[in-house]
Design a protein around this motif. Structure first.
Motif, PDB file in Angstrom:
ATOM      1  N   TYR A 192      -1.836  -6.429   3.154  1.00  0.00           N
ATOM      2  CA  TYR A 192      -2.360  -5.449   2.196  1.00  0.00           C
ATOM      3  C   TYR A 192      -3.891  -5.471   2.221  1.00  0.00           C
ATOM      4  CZ  TYR A 192      -2.592  -2.759  -2.144  1.00  0.00           C
ATOM      5  OH  TYR A 192      -2.841  -1.798  -3.086  1.00  0.00           O
ATOM      6  N   GLU A 242       1.824 -12.935   3.936  1.00  0.00           N
ATOM      7  CA  GLU A 242       2.507 -11.731   3.441  1.00  0.00           C
ATOM      8  C   GLU A 242       3.577 -11.415   4.469  1.00  0.00           C
ATOM      9  OE1 GLU A 242      -0.252  -8.546   2.100  1.00  0.00           O
ATOM     10  OE2 GLU A 242       1.138  -7.214   3.128  1.00  0.00           O
ATOM     11  N   ASN A 270       2.626  -5.706   5.050  1.00  0.00           N
ATOM     12  CA  ASN A 270       2.518  -4.292   4.679  1.00  0.00           C
ATOM     13  C   ASN A 270       1.312  -3.710   5.385  1.00  0.00           C
ATOM     14  OD1 ASN A 270       2.298  -1.827   3.370  1.00  0.00           O
ATOM     15  ND2 ASN A 270       1.532  -2.686   1.467  1.00  0.00           N
ATOM     16  N   THR A 279       6.618  -7.074  -0.709  1.00  0.00           N
ATOM     17  CA  THR A 279       7.489  -6.224   0.120  1.00  0.00           C
ATOM     18  C   THR A 279       8.939  -6.709   0.090  1.00  0.00           C
ATOM     19  OG1 THR A 279       6.867  -7.452   2.088  1.00  0.00           O
ATOM     20  CG2 THR A 279       5.650  -5.421   1.659  1.00  0.00           C
TER      21      THR A 279
END
Ligand SMILES: *Cc1c(COP(=O)(O)O)cnc(C)c1O
Length: 377
Positions: free
Chosen positions: A110, A150, A154, A182
């Motif tokens: 992100y 992450e 994303n 996510t």
């Protein structure tokens, strides 16, 4: 779907969901409301010396507390709620970092997390290094205070092995922070795999109705959550009670929505993969995903995001305008299907790359609409 579903024991998370739902209906005594009350208060009656859990609105609020208890049941950890996902992420950084610290962020995650670190942590003497999500498990973690992961990332939906990264971060003396937005806590539970902290943009699937921004931090070390809570109290980055109440209400249907979303996403990913207009597709639940085996080990559900590439920007634009059940909008995790061209925000992706956020619509009408729109591009 059934044979693609990871072979993980489900009872543990199922039991957490059941506890979460019973926390939603927790009523103290006969006559108490079954639904958690919305308490709007900037201050509380406080005769004499300060006492009791509620004194001033920036410090605590009963509506936050009941939501934190429900999220805590889902995460099996203490939770601290925030007015957005970014507020939760910023709180973790501020609560754990000092001048001179180094942090490792995903290069492909992100974007705002990186921008925040570079613009607002850098000037305070915190150095940021970047690494691709798929390379994280092989990166030397020595010297980092925070390793931030992450997975799925994303928007690229790349994965990293959280159990491996957690062990290596621990050995290096770093905290592993996982942005679990996510996947959601229903898709995977990073704290069970050894992460120290999870952060979540509840704006997405947890709230799920595209009507509220929200976030939370979860950790099993009480010293960490106490520090995050103290940061919230002193900085004033507090959620509105009404927003907390809305998220709490949404939690009641979260598992139902997410089950439908993941089933739809798996079915659509398989059908999209076979459509001639689609040049590339990535979904953790597809055998063609480069880390499908890892996804099956570490994820309980594969989530609602599907990365779909069409042959050109023009093809992606014409798909978006032809599809009636696919909102051309940013963000994801809503009960309605949406998609957007991520290149319009400058993401380093193909101009025909669409991030499809699959909703809860009945599958066949949804696929009918998507197929018809694809046939026109
Ligand atoms: C949306 C998102 C955030 C930020 O959440 P906000 O509620 O918009 O602040 C953080 N991380 C990921 C992975 C996200 O998708």
């Amino acid at each position: 779907m059934s044979e693609e579903r990871p072979a993980m024991p489900e009872d543990q998370v199922d039991a957490r969901v059941a506890r979460m739902l019973s926390r939603i209906g927790e009523a103290a005594a006969a006559g108490a409301p079954i639904a958690p009350p919305l308490v709007l208060a900037s201050t509380y009656l406080q005769p004499g010396d300060p006492s009791g859990p509620y004194q001033y609105g920036r410090w605590s609020n009963p509506t936050w507390d009941s939501l934190e208890a429900a999220l805590g049941a889902l995460e099996d950890a203490a939770c601290v709620v925030f007015p957005s996902g970014m507020a939760a992420i910023a709180a973790v950084f501020h609560a754990t970092l000092r001048q001179g610290d180094r942090i490792l962020l995903p290069a492909d995650g992100y974007y705002t997390t990186r921008a925040f670190a570079e613009r607002y942590l850098g000037p305070f003497g915190v150095t940021t290094d970047l690494v691709a999500t798929r390379a994280l498990a092989e990166t030397n973690l020595d010297g980092f205070r925070i390793v931030f992961a992450e997975t799925p990332s994303n928007p690229g939906l790349d994965l990293c092995d959280l159990r491996l990264v957690a062990a290596r971060a621990r050995a290096a003396g770093a905290l592993l922070v996982v942005d679990n937005t996510t996947a959601t806590a229903l898709g995977q539970q990073p704290l069970d795999l050894g992460a120290d902290i999870t952060v979540s943009a509840d704006t997405k699937a947890i709230a799920g109705h595209s009507d509220v921004l929200f976030g939370h931090v979860a950790a099993r070390d009480p010293a960490l959550t106490e520090r995050v809570r103290d940061w919230r109290k002193l900085s004033g980055a507090i959620p509105g009670p009404f927003e907390a109440w809305l998220v709490h209400r949404s939690l009641a249907s979260f598992e139902l929505r997410f089950e439908r979303i993941c089933e739809n996403a798996q079915a659509l990913a398989e059908r999209l993969a076979a459509h001639p207009a689609v040049t590339q597709i990535r979904y953790p639940g597809l055998a063609t995903h480069p880390d499908h085996a890892l996804a099956r080990r570490q994820m309980r559900r594969f989530g609602g995001l599907v990365a779909v590439t069409l042959r050109s920007e023009a093809a992606a634009r014409s798909f978006l305008s032809a599809a009636r059940m696919v909102n051309d909008a940013t963000s994801f995790g809503g009960y309605h299907t949406s998609a957007e061209r991520r290149a319009r925000w400058g993401d380093p992706v193909d101009p025909g790359f669409l991030r499809l956020s699959v909703g809860c619509e009945p599958l066949e009408p949804l696929w009918g609409d998507i197929r018809r729109a694809l046939d026109t591009v």
